[in-house]
Scaffold this motif. Structure first.
Motif, PDB file in Angstrom:
ATOM      1  N   PHE A  94       2.148  10.446   3.185  1.00  0.00           N
ATOM      2  CA  PHE A  94       1.342   9.709   4.157  1.00  0.00           C
ATOM      3  C   PHE A  94       2.141   8.570   4.782  1.00  0.00           C
ATOM      4  O   PHE A  94       1.596   7.528   5.118  1.00  0.00           O
ATOM      5  N   GLN A 101       4.778   2.967  -2.964  1.00  0.00           N
ATOM      6  CA  GLN A 101       3.812   3.670  -3.808  1.00  0.00           C
ATOM      7  C   GLN A 101       3.759   2.993  -5.162  1.00  0.00           C
ATOM      8  O   GLN A 101       4.717   2.345  -5.551  1.00  0.00           O
ATOM      9  N   LEU A 103      -0.037   4.169  -3.724  1.00  0.00           N
ATOM     10  CA  LEU A 103      -0.775   3.771  -2.533  1.00  0.00           C
ATOM     11  C   LEU A 103      -2.272   3.883  -2.804  1.00  0.00           C
ATOM     12  O   LEU A 103      -2.689   4.471  -3.797  1.00  0.00           O
ATOM     13  N   VAL A 104      -3.058   3.275  -1.941  1.00  0.00           N
ATOM     14  CA  VAL A 104      -4.516   3.339  -2.061  1.00  0.00           C
ATOM     15  C   VAL A 104      -5.050   4.143  -0.888  1.00  0.00           C
ATOM     16  O   VAL A 104      -4.761   3.850   0.272  1.00  0.00           O
ATOM     17  N   LEU A 105      -5.809   5.177  -1.234  1.00  0.00           N
ATOM     18  CA  LEU A 105      -6.395   6.089  -0.248  1.00  0.00           C
ATOM     19  C   LEU A 105      -7.812   5.640   0.082  1.00  0.00           C
ATOM     20  O   LEU A 105      -8.647   5.513  -0.821  1.00  0.00           O
ATOM     21  N   PRO A 106      -8.110   5.411   1.365  1.00  0.00           N
ATOM     22  CA  PRO A 106      -9.462   4.988   1.765  1.00  0.00           C
ATOM     23  C   PRO A 106     -10.379   6.192   1.970  1.00  0.00           C
ATOM     24  O   PRO A 106     -10.583   6.644   3.072  1.00  0.00           O
ATOM     25  N   ASN A 107     -10.914   6.717   0.884  1.00  0.00           N
ATOM     26  CA  ASN A 107     -11.832   7.858   0.943  1.00  0.00           C
ATOM     27  C   ASN A 107     -13.266   7.335   0.911  1.00  0.00           C
ATOM     28  O   ASN A 107     -14.014   7.619  -0.015  1.00  0.00           O
ATOM     29  N   ALA A 111     -12.371   4.562  -3.163  1.00  0.00           N
ATOM     30  CA  ALA A 111     -10.945   4.268  -3.003  1.00  0.00           C
ATOM     31  C   ALA A 111     -10.239   4.789  -4.243  1.00  0.00           C
ATOM     32  O   ALA A 111     -10.748   4.673  -5.359  1.00  0.00           O
ATOM     33  N   LYS A 140      -7.670   0.365   5.868  1.00  0.00           N
ATOM     34  CA  LYS A 140      -6.596   1.327   6.112  1.00  0.00           C
ATOM     35  C   LYS A 140      -5.834   1.563   4.811  1.00  0.00           C
ATOM     36  O   LYS A 140      -5.852   0.730   3.912  1.00  0.00           O
ATOM     37  N   MET A 141      -5.166   2.707   4.749  1.00  0.00           N
ATOM     38  CA  MET A 141      -4.338   3.003   3.600  1.00  0.00           C
ATOM     39  C   MET A 141      -3.350   1.866   3.403  1.00  0.00           C
ATOM     40  O   MET A 141      -2.817   1.310   4.368  1.00  0.00           O
ATOM     41  N   THR A 143      -0.586  -0.190   0.165  1.00  0.00           N
ATOM     42  CA  THR A 143       0.047  -0.088  -1.145  1.00  0.00           C
ATOM     43  C   THR A 143      -0.927  -0.597  -2.206  1.00  0.00           C
ATOM     44  O   THR A 143      -1.805  -1.423  -1.922  1.00  0.00           O
ATOM     45  N   TRP A 147      -3.415  -3.925  -2.355  1.00  0.00           N
ATOM     46  CA  TRP A 147      -4.814  -3.831  -2.790  1.00  0.00           C
ATOM     47  C   TRP A 147      -5.104  -4.849  -3.891  1.00  0.00           C
ATOM     48  O   TRP A 147      -6.107  -5.551  -3.854  1.00  0.00           O
TER      49      TRP A 147
END
Length: 152
Positions: A94, A101, A103-107, A111, A140-141, A143, A147
């Motif tokens: 990504f 990394q 990384l944090v994924l904004p799902n 998260a 947004k995505m 590190t 976060w």
């Protein structure tokens, strides 16, 4: 009725090399026969099947040749160091290179923190942990380091 995922499977070109790789990750070899090996992910709960095959060269797509191992939130912080100590290269994912990394994924509304690497055949391996569940916030995505600074 469904309680979890019991098994997943990946193609490998050399079963012996792959057995060494997954043992190096700390997985316990559960069963081996001919061109197939199973490793416990959580003994009695979930396992990974490795199939020696000439079909390993399938082009990568997230829907195939990918597995994500759940780790504890505390462990994801040290995952990069752990992988480096095992001689495993972290893959750019990504747009986030090794230095950015995990990384944090904004799902949203969740998260997850994750880090990515490949097995010897280029199968995509992910270590992932939920860090926020059912809390709506657009971001947004980023590190994991960024976060954690936000959370202080």
């Amino acid at each position: 009725m469904i309680k979890g995922l019991y098994e997943a499977h990946l193609p490998v070109s050399n079963l012996e090399n792959s057995i060494l790789f997954y043992k190096n990750l700390g997985l316990e070899l559960a069963y081996i026969q001919d061109n197939l090996a199973f490793f416990w992910i959580a003994k009695g709960e979930s396992w990974l099947g490795l199939w020696e095959s000439d079909k390993v060269e399938l082009p990568y797509h997230p829907s195939i040749r990918h597995i994500a191992f759940r780790v504890e939130k505390e462990d994801i912080i040290f995952s990069k160091k752990w992988l480096n100590e095992k001689g495993i290269a972290i893959r750019t994912s990504f747009g986030f290179n090794e230095h950015r990394q995990p990384l944090v994924l904004p799902n949203n509304p969740h998260a997850h923190a994750a880090i990515y690497f490949d097995d010897p055949d280029g199968n995509s391996i992910e270590l992932i942990t939920p860090i926020r569940i059912d809390f709506q916030e657009d971001f947004k995505m980023m590190t994991l380091e960024d976060w954690l600074k936000r959370e202080e």
